[in-house]
Design a protein around this motif. Structure first.
Motif, PDB file in Angstrom:
ATOM      1  N   TYR A  83       9.819   6.697   2.790  1.00  0.00           N
ATOM      2  CA  TYR A  83      10.901   7.660   2.581  1.00  0.00           C
ATOM      3  C   TYR A  83      11.874   7.648   3.751  1.00  0.00           C
ATOM      4  O   TYR A  83      13.076   7.840   3.576  1.00  0.00           O
ATOM      5  N   GLU A 112       0.842  -1.190   0.000  1.00  0.00           N
ATOM      6  CA  GLU A 112       0.000   0.000   0.000  1.00  0.00           C
ATOM      7  C   GLU A 112       0.880   1.242   0.000  1.00  0.00           C
ATOM      8  O   GLU A 112       2.006   1.206   0.478  1.00  0.00           O
ATOM      9  N   TYR A 132      12.548   5.038   5.548  1.00  0.00           N
ATOM     10  CA  TYR A 132      13.318   3.799   5.441  1.00  0.00           C
ATOM     11  C   TYR A 132      14.463   3.914   4.432  1.00  0.00           C
ATOM     12  O   TYR A 132      15.525   3.336   4.619  1.00  0.00           O
ATOM     13  N   ILE A 133      14.200   4.601   3.342  1.00  0.00           N
ATOM     14  CA  ILE A 133      15.254   4.663   2.321  1.00  0.00           C
ATOM     15  C   ILE A 133      16.221   5.825   2.564  1.00  0.00           C
ATOM     16  O   ILE A 133      17.258   5.908   1.912  1.00  0.00           O
ATOM     17  N   ARG A 141      10.648  -8.893  -1.541  1.00  0.00           N
ATOM     18  CA  ARG A 141       9.580  -9.133  -2.521  1.00  0.00           C
ATOM     19  C   ARG A 141       9.152 -10.592  -2.518  1.00  0.00           C
ATOM     20  O   ARG A 141       7.994 -10.901  -2.797  1.00  0.00           O
ATOM     21  N   THR A 159       8.382  -3.849  -0.166  1.00  0.00           N
ATOM     22  CA  THR A 159       7.033  -4.076   0.347  1.00  0.00           C
ATOM     23  C   THR A 159       6.133  -2.850   0.332  1.00  0.00           C
ATOM     24  O   THR A 159       4.965  -2.954   0.644  1.00  0.00           O
ATOM     25  N   MET A 160       6.651  -1.690   0.006  1.00  0.00           N
ATOM     26  CA  MET A 160       5.823  -0.475   0.069  1.00  0.00           C
ATOM     27  C   MET A 160       5.747   0.203  -1.282  1.00  0.00           C
ATOM     28  O   MET A 160       6.620   0.047  -2.126  1.00  0.00           O
ATOM     29  N   GLN A 161       4.661   0.959  -1.438  1.00  0.00           N
ATOM     30  CA  GLN A 161       4.519   1.740  -2.660  1.00  0.00           C
ATOM     31  C   GLN A 161       4.699   3.201  -2.333  1.00  0.00           C
ATOM     32  O   GLN A 161       4.081   3.696  -1.393  1.00  0.00           O
ATOM     33  N   PHE A 162       5.541   3.867  -3.065  1.00  0.00           N
ATOM     34  CA  PHE A 162       5.659   5.306  -2.853  1.00  0.00           C
ATOM     35  C   PHE A 162       6.134   5.972  -4.128  1.00  0.00           C
ATOM     36  O   PHE A 162       6.727   5.335  -4.994  1.00  0.00           O
ATOM     37  N   ARG A 163       5.808   7.254  -4.201  1.00  0.00           N
ATOM     38  CA  ARG A 163       6.144   8.005  -5.404  1.00  0.00           C
ATOM     39  C   ARG A 163       7.651   8.024  -5.637  1.00  0.00           C
ATOM     40  O   ARG A 163       8.420   8.245  -4.705  1.00  0.00           O
ATOM     41  N   GLY A 164       8.036   7.815  -6.849  1.00  0.00           N
ATOM     42  CA  GLY A 164       9.454   7.896  -7.197  1.00  0.00           C
ATOM     43  C   GLY A 164      10.236   6.644  -6.872  1.00  0.00           C
ATOM     44  O   GLY A 164      11.450   6.608  -7.072  1.00  0.00           O
ATOM     45  N   LEU A 207      16.918  -1.660   5.592  1.00  0.00           N
ATOM     46  CA  LEU A 207      15.871  -0.636   5.677  1.00  0.00           C
ATOM     47  C   LEU A 207      15.361  -0.265   4.282  1.00  0.00           C
ATOM     48  O   LEU A 207      14.158  -0.274   4.014  1.00  0.00           O
ATOM     49  N   ALA A 208      16.296   0.040   3.390  1.00  0.00           N
ATOM     50  CA  ALA A 208      15.891   0.484   2.064  1.00  0.00           C
ATOM     51  C   ALA A 208      15.238  -0.658   1.279  1.00  0.00           C
ATOM     52  O   ALA A 208      14.215  -0.458   0.608  1.00  0.00           O
ATOM     53  N   TYR A 221      13.559  -3.095   2.400  1.00  0.00           N
ATOM     54  CA  TYR A 221      12.220  -3.299   2.965  1.00  0.00           C
ATOM     55  C   TYR A 221      11.221  -2.342   2.312  1.00  0.00           C
ATOM     56  O   TYR A 221      10.149  -2.743   1.862  1.00  0.00           O
ATOM     57  N   ALA A 222      11.615  -1.073   2.233  1.00  0.00           N
ATOM     58  CA  ALA A 222      10.720  -0.081   1.633  1.00  0.00           C
ATOM     59  C   ALA A 222      10.492  -0.386   0.154  1.00  0.00           C
ATOM     60  O   ALA A 222       9.345  -0.419  -0.317  1.00  0.00           O
ATOM     61  N   PHE A 223      11.573  -0.663  -0.582  1.00  0.00           N
ATOM     62  CA  PHE A 223      11.427  -0.920  -2.016  1.00  0.00           C
ATOM     63  C   PHE A 223      10.684  -2.228  -2.272  1.00  0.00           C
ATOM     64  O   PHE A 223       9.993  -2.379  -3.281  1.00  0.00           O
ATOM     65  N   HIS A 227       4.938  -1.780  11.119  1.00  0.00           N
ATOM     66  CA  HIS A 227       5.898  -2.120  10.058  1.00  0.00           C
ATOM     67  C   HIS A 227       7.303  -2.297  10.595  1.00  0.00           C
ATOM     68  O   HIS A 227       8.068  -3.090  10.102  1.00  0.00           O
TER      69      HIS A 227
END
Lengths: 312, 270
Positions: free
Chosen positions: A33, A27, A35-36, B157, B92-97, B85-86, B88-90, B174
């Motif tokens: 942001y 979702e 996290y990265i 993923r 399992t999560m959706q975000f702009r950019g 950390l990064a 995980y975000a890439f 999370h």
């Protein structure tokens, strides 16, 4: 590219089966942001920014101390026209033969003849054959310098079998120096290729070969029709690793020959270092580094494209 | 169908290549253990373990190894945490950019150190940061993070959504889901990444060569290269130094060899 798996089902399937509710993975999340942030910050500061700065440096004439003068594309022109710099790329091509072409060919041929028999105890050989990939390059260079010494094991062996005429100071010899460095690359790459191809060929169903034999296919036909297409994935991995290693050779040349004798063993990476820090041509060095980067990009993309297409 | 001779021929070929692969290694080991004599294959009647002590103290390899350990620990620790950390975000999560940023990182894996190190040196010199641990460690963290993020994203993923869901239902956020569920489950993937980053860092030559102008900051491979420059090759002290420099990586390799082979094959983009 393969991916480490812990689940038997491909994730894509599951994702589509689940139109998510709030807060589910996948979702939209702003917290991403955060996290990265550490990774992206470090990457931007120490890879992206220096890369851009390299691009800027490459457009100037600068000795590293005084004031820089605008040079336009003159540094790039130098990379392609100056014999010394062009020579470095020619040497890199020669190294590709030794680092990539010979190990891949040798690995393919050996694996193809060997994969006919199911063999036990491959584990030990895998550990040993892969070892050269792991040892620090500087240590490898020290070991091979000793082998190539005028009174070293190589010349002793040649003299012992009566080939005294071949014995020479390998790394000091104008014609022998570059192939001698290249041979170290062959030593590093061959085991890797052999292991990769053996593993790839072990996965080919035996029935395919039996069917081919019934159709009257010879060994060569078997190789081109069954074996080679089956290991294309492994082939592109092996080529990527070995060609990039050849293009990025630095430690070996730095320790074994420092580019000599004369300029017989200079390579692009060595010339980057040499121009930037030893002879004060920072612009030329960065232009060379940018060209090298582009070449590495192109080679990686081309090899992987060909590999991917072939796998479909 | 496969004859016995064919099988023994296969083993003979493998054995031949194994001998070729081992020869330089054994040569260095034998030289390191022999009393100081130029050339190979000195008699092994008396093993000279004192050479290692000499290399460690007189050859200053003790100091080089200490620097290398510090650098490796810092690079591995920082890049592992940042990559998890990064990734995980890439993963399992959706975000702009997210796509653009990820492909930028992916591109970073391919950038050779040569393209960074020159500009980095002169910019860090302006800041007075050359010849510091920062200058040696951070560029390597950045390069490892590019690979690590790619590697961990692939793991996240592929990680099971049911497990994540279950954790959520149990009320885990999370952050907790990541550290309590996904990281313990992903130990094989994380181990492979750590092992690779350790090897790349330990063996790295160009970055410390450019950044460490002071002898006290020389890493082990760098120390060995300078040592080699000062003495003729083939001496037992040099060989003992080479053995010391190679030992940590080789030991880790012998214990975790599957991770090395799998990692290098799957991470072939680097």
């Amino acid at each position: 590219m393969a991916v480490p798996r812990t689940t038997p089902r491909p994730p894509a399937e599951q994702a589509s089966a689940r139109p998510g509710g709030r807060g589910r993975p996948g979702e939209p999340r702003r917290v991403a942001y955060l996290y990265i942030l550490p990774a992206v910050t470090v990457f931007a500061l120490f890879v992206l920014y220096p890369l851009i700065r390299s691009g800027v440096f490459s457009l100037y004439d600068w000795d590293g101390l005084g004031t820089a003068e605008w040079a336009g594309l003159a540094n790039y022109q130098a990379v392609f026209t100056e014999p010394a710099l062009r020579g470095a790329f020619v040497h890199a091509l020669v190294l590709i033969v030794f680092y990539a072409i010979i190990p891949v060919t040798l690995g393919l041929m050996l694996a193809a003849t060997m994969s006919r028999a199911r063999m036990a105890g491959l584990g030990f050989f895998r550990v040993v054959l892969f070892l050269p990939q792991v040892i620090p390059m500087v240590v490898v260079a020290v070991a091979w310098r000793q082998i190539y010494e005028p009174q070293g094991p190589l010349n002793s062996a040649l003299r012992a079998v009566g080939l005294d005429a071949l014995a020479r100071p390998w790394l000091g010899d104008y014609t022998a120096a570059l192939p001698s460095v290249g041979l170290v690359g062959t030593w590093i790459g061959t085991g890797l290729c052999l292991i990769l191809f053996l593993a790839g060929m072990a996965k080919i169903p035996r029935e395919l070969y039996e069917a081919a034999r019934l159709d009257g296919a010879g060994r060569l036909r078997e190789f081109t029709a069954i074996t080679l297409p089956s290991v294309r994935g492994e082939l592109s991995v092996a080529l990527t690793l070995t060609v990039i290693a050849a293009l990025k050779t630095f430690d070996l040349v730095y320790v074994m020959t420092s580019g000599g004798p004369g300029r017989q063993t200079t390579v692009p990476s060595y010339e980057v270092y040499n121009n930037a820090f030893l002879i004060g041509r920072v612009g030329t060095a960065t232009a060379l580094a940018i060209v090298l980067t582009v070449v590495v990009f192109l080679v990686t993309v081309v090899i992987n494209r060909v590999g991917e297409k072939a796998q479909r | 169908m496969i004859s016995r001779t064919e099988r023994s021929a296969n083993y003979a070929v493998l054995a031949l290549f194994a001998v070729i692969a081992l020869f330089p290694v054994l040569l260095i080991l034998a030289t390191a253990l022999s009393p100081d004599a130029i050339g190979a294959g000195g008699s092994l009647r008396s093993l000279e373990f004192a050479n290692f002590a000499d290399a460690w103290n007189q050859g200053r390899f003790g100091s080089y190894m200490r620097t290398s350990v510090i650098v490796a620990v810092l690079v591995v620790a920082l890049s592992t945490v940042f990559s998890i950390l990064a990734g995980y975000a890439f993963g399992t999560m959706q975000f702009r950019g997210s796509e653009v940023i990820f492909y930028l990182l992916l591109l970073g894996i391919m950038v050779p150190a040569e393209a960074l190190v020159v500009a980095l040196y002169f910019d860090l010199r302006t800041l007075g940061l050359t010849n510091t641990l920062v200058a040696i460690v951070m560029p390597q963290v950045a390069q490892s993070v590019a690979f690590g993020t790619f590697w961990m994203r692939a793991y996240f993923r592929s990680s099971s959504r049911e497990v994540v869901e279950a954790a959520r239902i149990d009320g885990a956020g999370h952050w907790r889901t990541l550290w309590r569920v996904l990281v313990p489950m992903g130990r094989p993937a994380i181990t492979t990444m750590i092992v690779l980053v350790f090897m790349w860092t330990w063996n790295e030559f160009l970055i410390p060569l450019v950044m460490a102008t002071d002898e006290s900051l020389r890493t082990a491979p760098l120390g060995l290269a300078f040592f080699q420059g000062q003495y003729t090759s083939g001496t037992s002290l040099l060989a003992a130094g080479a053995v010391l420099v190679a030992l940590p990586v080789v030991l880790v390799y012998l214990f975790l060899q599957r991770h090395f082979i799998r990692g290098m094959v799957e991470g072939a983009v680097k």
